[in-house]
Design a protein around this motif. Structure first.
Motif: not given
Lengths: 199, 364
Positions: A41, A45, A48, A55-56, A58, A178, A180, A185-186, B33-34, B37, B40-41, B44, B47-50, B52, B87-88, B90, B313
């Motif tokens: 686990n 984690m 994860f 992802i974050f 930026t 921003k 660039v 890429k922005v 436990q599973q 996990i 929690r995923a 998150d 909160n903007g994560t993916c 897993t 830039t993200l 996702l 730009k």
């Protein structure tokens, strides 16, 4: 003699011995299982967290404001140099826009300069905010990776006594702060604010 | 030690029970436990994560609209959200699947009867043409293709105006920064550009125009001429109102024009506040060539609209293209960033854009 002693042990005592043995073995087995499960686990984690971080990523690019004099308060008419410090997280930046708000009635229009080699800064004072666009000149091949790098210097001259905030704003209706990159890429960096006290 | 199984029957029963209890506890622990996990995923995810752990993504969680981590929960689909920064990775959001598709009625196509619409091919090749080309805007079929085919809305005109209204035709003569009779010295790479035209009355109301994007054709003096038809303007408004016209070139910032024959001291610095243009029925000819449309607001990506100002730009794109090896410059690059239409992206284009930074924003 010994054998006799063992064989002569009271059956209840024998049973307790067995219970203890089994409990110890069970405890060891459970401990082994818990260790294995937790280890797996933890790895999950950690993966994860890595993905979350990527992802974050930026959000880690930042523009911060810092007063050069490092003084807490300033007098009316005394020029205040404010530095914009950038961190581009190892990315090569060729141009950027910075939008800033300040009390226009309490400060003269700031003088904007960039200490970056090969860059030119073009300020534009709108009614609502100051927009600064800076760009590296064509043909200038030196990489510009910002790591706590001073990218702009703004000189404000206060006209009135008071406590004021100078803020880098992330966006307005039609513009954004921003960076660039050389790959076009922005990046939208985190922004910040500084408080100035004029006496 | 010899164990008598018969004598110790109770003993083994107890052992069996203990082992069973331990196994149940261990299994319960593992399942718990599973679940921890997964939850929690899921938290998150919000909160903007993916995801897993294989848990499905709940509503409003970020997801990849182009595949990959799109395991939104049942009843949800991953829909691209333009507000999420590019830039993200996702850029989608798990959203409920639409239950029914709205029926959109396609408008009845109108057949234009009087003004021929030039047939234009969407792929432009930057083949230089001679500067002596004389266009006939209303009747020609251009051989050179335009910069990019605009998205036409409907047919250009309506044959008969509604009673109490009239149709008017505007012929506009325009001048673009960096493209003059002697500059660039080379031939131009195209003889047609598309400009967006808006007409605003005294009250600030936009006059509806069927097709805002009109072609303008270059003449021997490198001025650009185009026509636009405005249908069903109320006659009362036509007689009483004054108008101003907003014109935006394909790589340009928008210019507000209030006078029928405007002029300017310094190139690109014409500025006005209130509309002073009167229209009459029929053809209205306006010579706006006394002022320059400033270049610099680039269409950054294929099909992308301009963003109304010259910013980092645009500058980064132009700088990167100037620094790019000439052999790697594509026709799309030229369409997007060749401001003087000479077939090259170079220092002259840069100087035009830097000059335009003094104005920077679309005029409104």
């Amino acid at each position: 003699m010994m054998k006799n002693n063992m064989n002569n042990t009271h059956p209840t005592v024998k049973r307790i011995h067995w219970y203890i043995l089994i409990l110890v073995l069970a405890f060891l087995g459970l401990a082994l299982f818990v260790f294995t499960a937790l280890n797996g686990n933890l790895t999950k984690m950690q993966n994860f967290e890595t993905i979350k971080e990527s992802i974050f990523k930026t959000k880690k690019e930042v523009l911060t404001l810092k007063a050069k004099e490092n003084a807490r308060s300033y007098s009316v008419g005394q020029p205040i140099d404010i530095s914009v410090i950038a961190d581009s997280q190892d990315q090569d930046i060729v141009a950027f826009d910075m939008l800033m708000t300040y009390d226009k009635e309490s400060f003269d229009e700031p003088i904007v300069k960039t200490p970056l080699s090969g860059f030119s800064a073009f300020p534009f004072n709108k009614d609502t905010h100051l927009s600064v666009t800076a760009v590296q000149a064509p043909g200038f091949k030196e990489r510009s990776i910002f790591k706590n790098t001073e990218i702009l210097t703004l000189t404000f001259t206060p006209k009135k006594i008071g406590k004021y905030e100078v803020t880098i704003i992330p966006k307005t209706l039609d513009e954004t702060t921003k960076l660039v990159t050389i790959e076009n890429k922005v990046i939208f960096p985190k922004t910040s604010v500084i408080t100035l006290e004029v006496y | 030690m010899k164990i008598n199984f018969r004598k110790n029957k109770n003993f083994f029963t107890i052992i069996f029970v203990i082992v069973a209890i331990i196994l149940i506890l261990v299994t319960y622990y593992a399942v718990k436990q599973q679940q921890i996990i997964k939850s929690r995923a899921a938290i998150d995810v919000n909160n903007g994560t993916c995801n897993t752990t294989g848990a499905c993504l709940p509503e409003k969680a970020l997801c990849d609209p182009n595949g990959g981590q799109t395991n939104c929960c049942s009843g949800l689909i991953c829909i691209l959200n333009e507000e999420i920064p590019t830039t993200l990775s996702l850029r989608g959001i798990c959203s409920p699947e639409p239950t029914n598709t709205p029926v959109i009625e396609s408008p009845t196509p109108q057949t234009p009867t009087n003004t021929p619409v030039p047939t234009l091919t969407p792929t432009r090749t930057p083949t230089p043409i001679g500067p002596t080309y004389t266009p006939t805007p209303t009747s020609q079929t251009p051989t050179l293709t335009p910069t990019r085919t605009p998205t036409p809305t409907t047919a250009v005109n309506t044959p008969t105006p509604i009673p109490g209204t009239t149709n008017i035709d505007l012929e506009l003569k325009l001048s673009f920064q960096g493209i003059t009779a002697d500059s660039p010295p080379e031939a131009l790479t195209t003889d047609v550009q598309y400009v967006k035209v808006s007409i605003v009355d005294d009250k600030g109301s936009y006059i509806p125009i069927n097709n805002q994007s009109i072609p303008v054709y270059v003449d021997e003096n490198r001025l650009w001429i185009g026509q636009i038809t405005i249908n069903n303007i109320p006659l009362t408004e036509l007689n009483q109102e004054k108008f101003y016209i907003l014109i935006k070139g394909p790589r340009h910032i928008q210019k507000k024009i209030c006078d029928a024959q405007p002029t300017e001291g310094e190139s690109g610095y014409y500025s006005c506040q209130f509309g002073n243009i009167a229209f009459t029925q029929g053809l209205n000819t306006f010579d706006f060539s006394g002022i320059r449309l400033l270049a610099g607001d680039l269409p950054i990506e294929e099909g992308a609209s301009q963003d109304g100002n010259i910013n980092s730009k645009d500058l980064a794109m132009l700088k990167n293209l100037i620094d790019k090896d000439d052999s790697l410059i594509t026709s799309d690059d030229l369409i997007n960033a060749d401001l003087d239409l000479n077939g090259k992206i170079e220092a002259h284009d840069w100087s035009l854009m830097i000059e335009s930074l003094e104005v920077k924003y679309d005029e409104k």
